[in-house]
Design an enzyme around this catalytic site. Sequence first.
Site, PDB file in Angstrom:
ATOM      1  N   LYS A 226       0.102  -6.084  -3.917  1.00  0.00           N
ATOM      2  CA  LYS A 226      -0.380  -5.448  -2.957  1.00  0.00           C
ATOM      3  C   LYS A 226      -1.252  -5.858  -1.803  1.00  0.00           C
ATOM      4  CE  LYS A 226      -2.344  -0.577  -2.428  1.00  0.00           C
ATOM      5  NZ  LYS A 226      -2.690   0.587  -2.433  1.00  0.00           N
ATOM      6  N   GLU A 236      -2.923  -0.886   7.893  1.00  0.00           N
ATOM      7  CA  GLU A 236      -1.516  -0.001   7.896  1.00  0.00           C
ATOM      8  C   GLU A 236      -0.281   0.164   9.466  1.00  0.00           C
ATOM      9  OE1 GLU A 236       0.871   4.002   6.417  1.00  0.00           O
ATOM     10  OE2 GLU A 236      -0.523   2.920   4.889  1.00  0.00           O
ATOM     11  N   HIS A 263       1.443  12.395  -9.263  1.00  0.00           N
ATOM     12  CA  HIS A 263       2.114  11.526  -8.130  1.00  0.00           C
ATOM     13  C   HIS A 263       2.894  10.321  -8.422  1.00  0.00           C
ATOM     14  CE1 HIS A 263       1.711   9.236  -4.795  1.00  0.00           C
ATOM     15  NE2 HIS A 263       1.548   8.306  -5.372  1.00  0.00           N
TER      16      HIS A 263
END
Length: 359
Positions: A226, A236, A263
Amino acid sequence: MDKLHVNLGADSYDICFTDSFDKLTESLEEINAPKKLLIVTDTNVEPLYAKEVNTRLVEAGYDSAVYAFKAGEENKSMDSILGICGACVEHGLDRKSMILALGGGVVGDMAGFAAAIYMRGIDFIQIPTTLLSQSDSSVGGKTGIDFMESKNILGAFHQPKLVYINVNTLKTLPPVEFVSGMGEVVKHGIIRDAEFYRFIKENSALIKSLDSETLIKMSKINCGIKANVVEQDEKENGLRAILNFGHTIGHAAESSLNFTVTHGECVGLGMMAVSKIAVSRGLIDEATLKDIEETLREYDFRVRMPLPPADEIYGFMQKDKKKANGKLKFVLPVKIGDVMQTRDVTEKEIYDAIEFISE
């Protein structure tokens, strides 16, 4: 204690990997943390770790206090943010003070957002205590809250000054929350690192037994994946969107289920759905789809479940914050370890994918 550096220029920080809180104050000293601190947590984590962390800080000479908001995704709201900011005022935090986010993804998102707006922005650190937060949400600087039935629709990019991961906190995690966290771990392998994907497949017994050494290794590789993406695309604007693999349909399913399913498990459903789209387009074969399904099942995911009507899920997708010019962005696998982005997925493909994960 293992460390990983996230290189973001002036906003760079270290991620620490360990199996206790023994080195926490030492880590704070290394970043010259201020003496005035507020630990933000929730009512689930407070009785588990808040006292230990606060005691360590006070004994090390910090002026530290604890604020806990009511646990639950339904409390990821502006009212809770105002509660955190109110605690900052009551404890006398100024622009040089710092917030410590002690808890899971909801805590990190909200404590980070409060830090981003309190006095126009103060520093904070992440002390994630769930696998979901340790594997994903604590790294990258995304903060935010849910609003008008849309997930994370209000927020800010606000990088932490430090991430301190104690993998032994996972030993108090309910099994369903461990499954949720593995959704993001599996995701990172599929989108970026086939070797890591094989590691989590081949070491599932050690990982599920919460072997500390294996968890630290998994966490460091996972966060490295990540961090590498975030370093290349912090806000992003391009590459970082691949981290949303499984999220477009997954978030919508999560919302339509009124957050009654975790989630990470919804992300697992979303990964299955978009992998089915990839099969229909000839991007991957059925064997790869089966491989992904087997990996998720190995970690006790429900890869199909009763869902609300497809048009209801589709309706939630139209509120996705990543929608641009009326088009939703999808991340599709092309092989294990690589994905592509596209905005040309049709409504029929989406409905077929939702049907595939429904039972």
